[in-house]
Write a protein that holds these residues in place. Structure first.
Motif, PDB file in Angstrom:
ATOM      1  N   LEU A   1       5.740   7.895  12.909  1.00  0.00           N
ATOM      2  CA  LEU A   1       4.313   7.655  13.037  1.00  0.00           C
ATOM      3  C   LEU A   1       3.876   6.561  12.088  1.00  0.00           C
ATOM      4  N   ILE A   2       2.748   5.966  12.433  1.00  0.00           N
ATOM      5  CA  ILE A   2       2.107   4.958  11.600  1.00  0.00           C
ATOM      6  C   ILE A   2       0.674   5.407  11.400  1.00  0.00           C
TER       7      ILE A   2
ATOM      8  N   ALA B   1       0.845  -1.193   0.000  1.00  0.00           N
ATOM      9  CA  ALA B   1       0.000   0.000   0.000  1.00  0.00           C
ATOM     10  C   ALA B   1       0.877   1.238   0.000  1.00  0.00           C
ATOM     11  N   SER B   2       0.361   2.328  -0.559  1.00  0.00           N
ATOM     12  CA  SER B   2       1.071   3.612  -0.561  1.00  0.00           C
ATOM     13  C   SER B   2       0.041   4.723  -0.705  1.00  0.00           C
ATOM     14  N   ASP B   3       0.504   5.963  -0.530  1.00  0.00           N
ATOM     15  CA  ASP B   3      -0.366   7.115  -0.750  1.00  0.00           C
ATOM     16  C   ASP B   3       0.408   8.204  -1.479  1.00  0.00           C
ATOM     17  N   ASN B   4      -0.212   9.358  -1.672  1.00  0.00           N
ATOM     18  CA  ASN B   4       0.402  10.453  -2.418  1.00  0.00           C
ATOM     19  C   ASN B   4       1.385  11.282  -1.601  1.00  0.00           C
ATOM     20  N   HIS B   5       1.590  10.903  -0.319  1.00  0.00           N
ATOM     21  CA  HIS B   5       2.465  11.681   0.561  1.00  0.00           C
ATOM     22  C   HIS B   5       3.666  10.868   1.011  1.00  0.00           C
ATOM     23  N   GLN B   6       4.167   9.976   0.175  1.00  0.00           N
ATOM     24  CA  GLN B   6       5.341   9.141   0.403  1.00  0.00           C
ATOM     25  C   GLN B   6       5.123   8.049   1.442  1.00  0.00           C
ATOM     26  N   GLY B   7       3.880   7.802   1.808  1.00  0.00           N
ATOM     27  CA  GLY B   7       3.586   6.730   2.755  1.00  0.00           C
ATOM     28  C   GLY B   7       3.675   5.376   2.067  1.00  0.00           C
ATOM     29  N   ASN B   8       4.348   4.439   2.698  1.00  0.00           N
ATOM     30  CA  ASN B   8       4.469   3.074   2.184  1.00  0.00           C
ATOM     31  C   ASN B   8       4.154   2.105   3.299  1.00  0.00           C
ATOM     32  N   GLY B   9       3.489   1.008   2.952  1.00  0.00           N
ATOM     33  CA  GLY B   9       3.157   0.023   3.962  1.00  0.00           C
ATOM     34  C   GLY B   9       2.446  -1.169   3.366  1.00  0.00           C
ATOM     35  N   ALA B  10       1.475  -1.679   4.098  1.00  0.00           N
ATOM     36  CA  ALA B  10       0.776  -2.888   3.674  1.00  0.00           C
ATOM     37  C   ALA B  10      -0.690  -2.824   4.073  1.00  0.00           C
TER      38      ALA B  10
ATOM     39  N   TYR C   1      -1.782  -0.082   6.951  1.00  0.00           N
ATOM     40  CA  TYR C   1      -0.775   0.563   7.792  1.00  0.00           C
ATOM     41  C   TYR C   1       0.230   1.247   6.868  1.00  0.00           C
ATOM     42  N   LEU C   2       0.490   2.545   7.106  1.00  0.00           N
ATOM     43  CA  LEU C   2       1.453   3.293   6.300  1.00  0.00           C
ATOM     44  C   LEU C   2       2.519   3.914   7.188  1.00  0.00           C
ATOM     45  N   LEU C   3       3.762   3.836   6.752  1.00  0.00           N
ATOM     46  CA  LEU C   3       4.890   4.489   7.403  1.00  0.00           C
ATOM     47  C   LEU C   3       5.368   5.617   6.505  1.00  0.00           C
ATOM     48  N   TYR C   4       5.887   6.685   7.115  1.00  0.00           N
ATOM     49  CA  TYR C   4       6.364   7.839   6.363  1.00  0.00           C
ATOM     50  C   TYR C   4       7.849   8.053   6.641  1.00  0.00           C
ATOM     51  N   PRO C   5       8.634   8.395   5.595  1.00  0.00           N
ATOM     52  CA  PRO C   5      10.077   8.569   5.792  1.00  0.00           C
ATOM     53  C   PRO C   5      10.379   9.707   6.765  1.00  0.00           C
TER      54      PRO C   5
ATOM     55  N   LEU D   1      -0.463  10.797  19.616  1.00  0.00           N
ATOM     56  CA  LEU D   1      -1.638  10.277  18.946  1.00  0.00           C
ATOM     57  C   LEU D   1      -2.251  11.379  18.122  1.00  0.00           C
ATOM     58  N   GLY D   2      -2.575  11.090  16.857  1.00  0.00           N
ATOM     59  CA  GLY D   2      -3.131  12.130  16.010  1.00  0.00           C
ATOM     60  C   GLY D   2      -4.221  11.603  15.108  1.00  0.00           C
TER      61      GLY D   2
END
Length: 120
Positions: free
Chosen positions: A42-43, A6-15, A34-38, A113-114
């Protein structure tokens, strides 16, 4: 159960974890992403529920996540209202809390937490 990248338009990568309903719930799919950001500690988690049964279902008391931090409100401080207020004891957030920081001074540990965070 299956997994997909999985990924998004803000450099998030995950599964994404895909769960299929069993007896009594066949036709229900739950996708948890779940997405992680460089360079950010945060997750981001997103849950989607697909009802392919053709019938209405009711979802009550959905507990998306129960965090067990290892420290309680007695030894921790919650920073609320955009981090401007210290709150002792238990806390229920409101519209002034897009991010809450919880810090345990005695254990030198904490968590942020956000909700609805935008990463640019």
């Amino acid at each position: 159960m299956s997994f997909a990248e999985a990924s998004d338009n803000h450099q998030g990568n995950g599964a994404t974890v895909k769960l299929l309903g069993t007896t009594g719930f066949s036709g229900i799919e739950i996708h948890i992403t779940y997405l992680l950001y460089p360079d950010l500690p945060l997750i981001r988690k997103q849950i989607s529920i697909l009802n392919n049964t053709g019938e209405e279902i009711m979802i009550e008391s959905l507990d998306v996540e129960k965090l067990i931090l290892g420290f309680g409100f007695v030894t921790a401080v919650a920073y609320t209202n955009y981090g401007r207020q210290k709150h002792l004891s238990t806390y229920i957030g409101d519209w002034d809390d897009p991010v809450i920081a919880i810090h345990s001074y005695s254990q030198n540990a904490g968590i942020i937490l956000g909700t609805n965070l935008r990463v640019f």
